[in-house]
Design an enzyme around this catalytic site. Structure first.
Site, mmCIF file in Angstrom:
data_model
loop_
_atom_site.group_PDB
_atom_site.id
_atom_site.type_symbol
_atom_site.label_atom_id
_atom_site.label_comp_id
_atom_site.label_asym_id
_atom_site.label_seq_id
_atom_site.Cartn_x
_atom_site.Cartn_y
_atom_site.Cartn_z
ATOM 1 N N LYS A 124 14.320 -2.613 10.771
ATOM 2 C CA LYS A 124 13.716 -1.468 10.068
ATOM 3 C C LYS A 124 14.687 -0.302 10.135
ATOM 4 C CE LYS A 124 9.801 -0.536 8.006
ATOM 5 N NZ LYS A 124 8.830 -1.439 7.380
ATOM 6 N N ASP A 164 10.094 1.250 1.804
ATOM 7 C CA ASP A 164 8.924 1.478 2.663
ATOM 8 C C ASP A 164 8.411 2.859 2.241
ATOM 9 O OD1 ASP A 164 7.581 0.245 5.255
ATOM 10 O OD2 ASP A 164 7.711 2.375 5.655
ATOM 11 N N GLY A 236 -3.890 6.639 0.563
ATOM 12 C CA GLY A 236 -2.615 6.886 -0.090
ATOM 13 C C GLY A 236 -2.741 6.642 -1.583
ATOM 14 N N PHE A 237 -1.647 6.874 -2.314
ATOM 15 C CA PHE A 237 -1.618 6.497 -3.728
ATOM 16 C C PHE A 237 -0.225 5.981 -4.069
ATOM 17 C CE2 PHE A 237 -0.783 11.069 -3.421
ATOM 18 C CZ PHE A 237 0.399 11.217 -4.123
ATOM 19 N N GLY A 238 0.451 5.443 -3.044
ATOM 20 C CA GLY A 238 1.830 4.959 -3.224
ATOM 21 C C GLY A 238 1.862 3.558 -3.777
ATOM 22 N N ASN A 239 3.026 2.951 -3.634
ATOM 23 C CA ASN A 239 3.281 1.629 -4.183
ATOM 24 C C ASN A 239 2.267 0.586 -3.680
ATOM 25 O OD1 ASN A 239 4.957 -1.008 -3.162
ATOM 26 N ND2 ASN A 239 5.276 -0.524 -5.310
ATOM 27 N N TRP A 242 -1.252 1.163 -5.105
ATOM 28 C CA TRP A 242 -1.179 0.838 -6.534
ATOM 29 C C TRP A 242 -1.333 -0.671 -6.773
ATOM 30 C CZ3 TRP A 242 3.204 -1.800 -8.649
ATOM 31 C CH2 TRP A 242 3.206 -1.883 -10.051
HETATM 32 O O1 2IT Z 1 6.766 -3.153 5.974
HETATM 33 C C1 2IT Z 1 7.317 -3.975 5.211
HETATM 34 O O2 2IT Z 1 7.142 -5.191 5.338
HETATM 35 C C2 2IT Z 1 8.186 -3.454 4.163
HETATM 36 N N1 2IT Z 1 8.347 -2.257 4.062
HETATM 37 C C3 2IT Z 1 8.913 -4.398 3.240
HETATM 38 C C4 2IT Z 1 10.092 -4.999 3.911
HETATM 39 C C5 2IT Z 1 10.984 -5.819 3.005
HETATM 40 O O3 2IT Z 1 12.095 -6.146 3.480
HETATM 41 O O4 2IT Z 1 10.632 -6.134 1.880
#
Ligand code: 2IT
Length: 447
Positions: A124, A164, A236-239, A242
């Site tokens: 991460k 993310d 939230g209203f993010g990806n 959605w």
């Molecule tokens: O928390 C997650 O699994 C993500 N943000 C996606 C990670 C990814 O490598 O697609």
């Protein structure tokens, strides 16, 4: 292995890293019994090795804002565990990002990626950069400056970041452009979440939300119940919210709440297609205000400042914004209002007190690392397509995603079934995810 001893050691070594310590403790509590049935795990010190990241990069990111002022941020990449494959996990741009947050997210990622059954290690990264109010040109300059440092440490067989919180398709595009120029190679698998047409996979933008709803559908079926007409509260209203909204509506459910840092929008008769499309505009604007939904659709949505989605009456509650966004009091309010299922889509969306209250009320609860694994799984499918120079159709990707989510669900049931017949999805996900990693670590020797 005694969880208390491991935790005391970790707390002494990493004081104040509360989110990281919380994530580790939850996993260790789940695996303690199984772990202690395998003396070979103890002998190889699997847990002691697993809780520390392989390495962490910290770097200064300097860029120039639209006023010509020099700005400094801190960037990070935590390369946590590569037993199953090259490091894989998102990048988070948010002012609260710090080492503890990224270690917690990286640790969770190891088990989530393991659950997908794809060859993905865990990692991460991100920066304490706040996209709120930034112009498109500022976002681009920041992404390029971030990549000046990161590019050496990534690649399809080394580490492949994705989006993310605060990082979507636009940011991945800017980062990939900088990566390609610095590395002097078009290695598309070095980043996922790219746009379709130059290496991106169809369905990747929707995948986390779609996968989550496939998982929720199984939880509902397990109780001989159906998604038809169920009221779903998202945050939230993010990806993520959605994608989840699209699939929830497709499965016959009604999305009755979305939220933002400013408050909640209640949508009594359920979200419409126009409203779901408008979520994309809201995110692209970088205003970070959910009130804009009520301003745009005043007859459909009611905004209440300072409230969370958990104050809205619903059947299915899905935290889908940020960690620890549901506390014990929120959980109790949901229970009082008759919630039937709680499924985290955000990583560690519920505080331990909230999970305990939900489980005590015998309401099925599923953890983020299982429910949201469809996102990273589809990233894995994107890497497969990049390596083979192929493009699967949306139907092909969706079918693979659906199968992966069904398999994850089945594993959670297999490892999480309790003596009374109920399913502890938290234990199921942690144990199933852990076993695959532990076996790979054993096979690869002491390293
Ligand atoms: O928390 C997650 O699994 C993500 N943000 C996606 C990670 C990814 O490598 O697609």
């Amino acid at each position: 292995m005694k969880v208390k001893e491991v935790m005391a050691n970790l707390e002494a070594k990493h004081p104040g890293e509360s989110e990281y310590l919380e994530a580790v403790e939850e996993v260790l509590n789940s695996i303690e019994e199984v772990y202690n049935q395998h003396p070979e795990f103890e002998k190889a010190k699997i847990v002691e090795r697993l809780v520390e990241p392989d390495r962490i990069f910290t770097f200064r990111v300097t860029w120039i804002d639209d006023k010509g002022q020099v700005q400094n941020n801190i960037g990070y990449r935590v390369q946590y565990n590569a037993a199953l494959g090259a490091y894989k996990g998102g990048l988070r741009f948010h002012p609260k990002v710090n080492v503890s947050m990224l270690k917690f997210l990286g640790f969770e990622q190891i088990f989530k990626n393991s659950l997908t059954n794809l060859p993905l290690g865990g990692g991460k990264g991100g920066a304490d950069f706040d996209p709120t109010g930034k112009s498109d040109a500022e976002i681009m300059r920041f992404c390029q400056a971030f990549m000046y440092e990161m590019w050496r440490n990534i690649g399809p067989d080394q580490d492949s970041p994705a989006g993310d919180v605060g990082v979507g398709g636009r940011e991945i595009g800017y980062m990939y452009g900088a990566y390609k120029k610095l590395a002097r190679e078009h290695s598309t698998g070095a980043l996922t979440g790219k746009s379709y047409g130059w290496g991106g996979s169809l369905i990747r933008p929707e995948a986390t939300g779609f996968g989550a709803m496939y998982y929720v559908e199984r939880m509902v079926k397990e109780q001989n119940d159906t998604m038809k007409g169920k009221k779903v509260a998202l945050s939230g209203f993010g990806n993520v919210a959605w994608g989840a909204a699209i699939k929830a509506v497709e499965l016959g459910a009604k999305v009755v709440a979305i939220s933002g840092p400013d408050g909640v929008c209640e949508i009594k008769n359920g979200i419409t297609k126009e409203m779901i499309d408008y979520m994309l505009d809201m995110r692209a604007s970088n205003h970070n205000k959910v009130q804009e939904m009520a301003d745009k659709f005043p007859t459909k949505a009611t905004f209440t400042a300072g409230k969370k989605s958990w104050s809205v009456k619903c059947d299915i509650a899905c935290p889908s914004a940020f960690q620890n966004e549901m506390d014990e009091n929120d959980a109790k309010e949901l229970i009082k209002n008759g919630v039937k299922y709680v499924a985290e889509i955000s990583n560690m969306g519920c505080q331990p007190g909230a999970i305990a209250a939900i489980q005590k009320a015998k309401i099925p609860f599923a953890p983020g690392k299982a429910v949201n694994a469809g996102g990273v799984a589809t990233s894995g499918l994107e890497i497969c397509q990049n390596a083979g120079h192929i493009n699967w159709t949306a139907e092909e990707v969706d079918a693979k995603l659906h199968k992966i989510m069904n398999d994850i669900y089945d594993m959670c049931v297999e490892y999480g079934k309790q003596k009374d017949g109920t399913i502890n999805y938290v234990n199921g996900a942690n144990i199933a995810g852990f076993m695959r990693v532990a076996k790979a670590m054993l096979a690869q020797g002491i390293i």
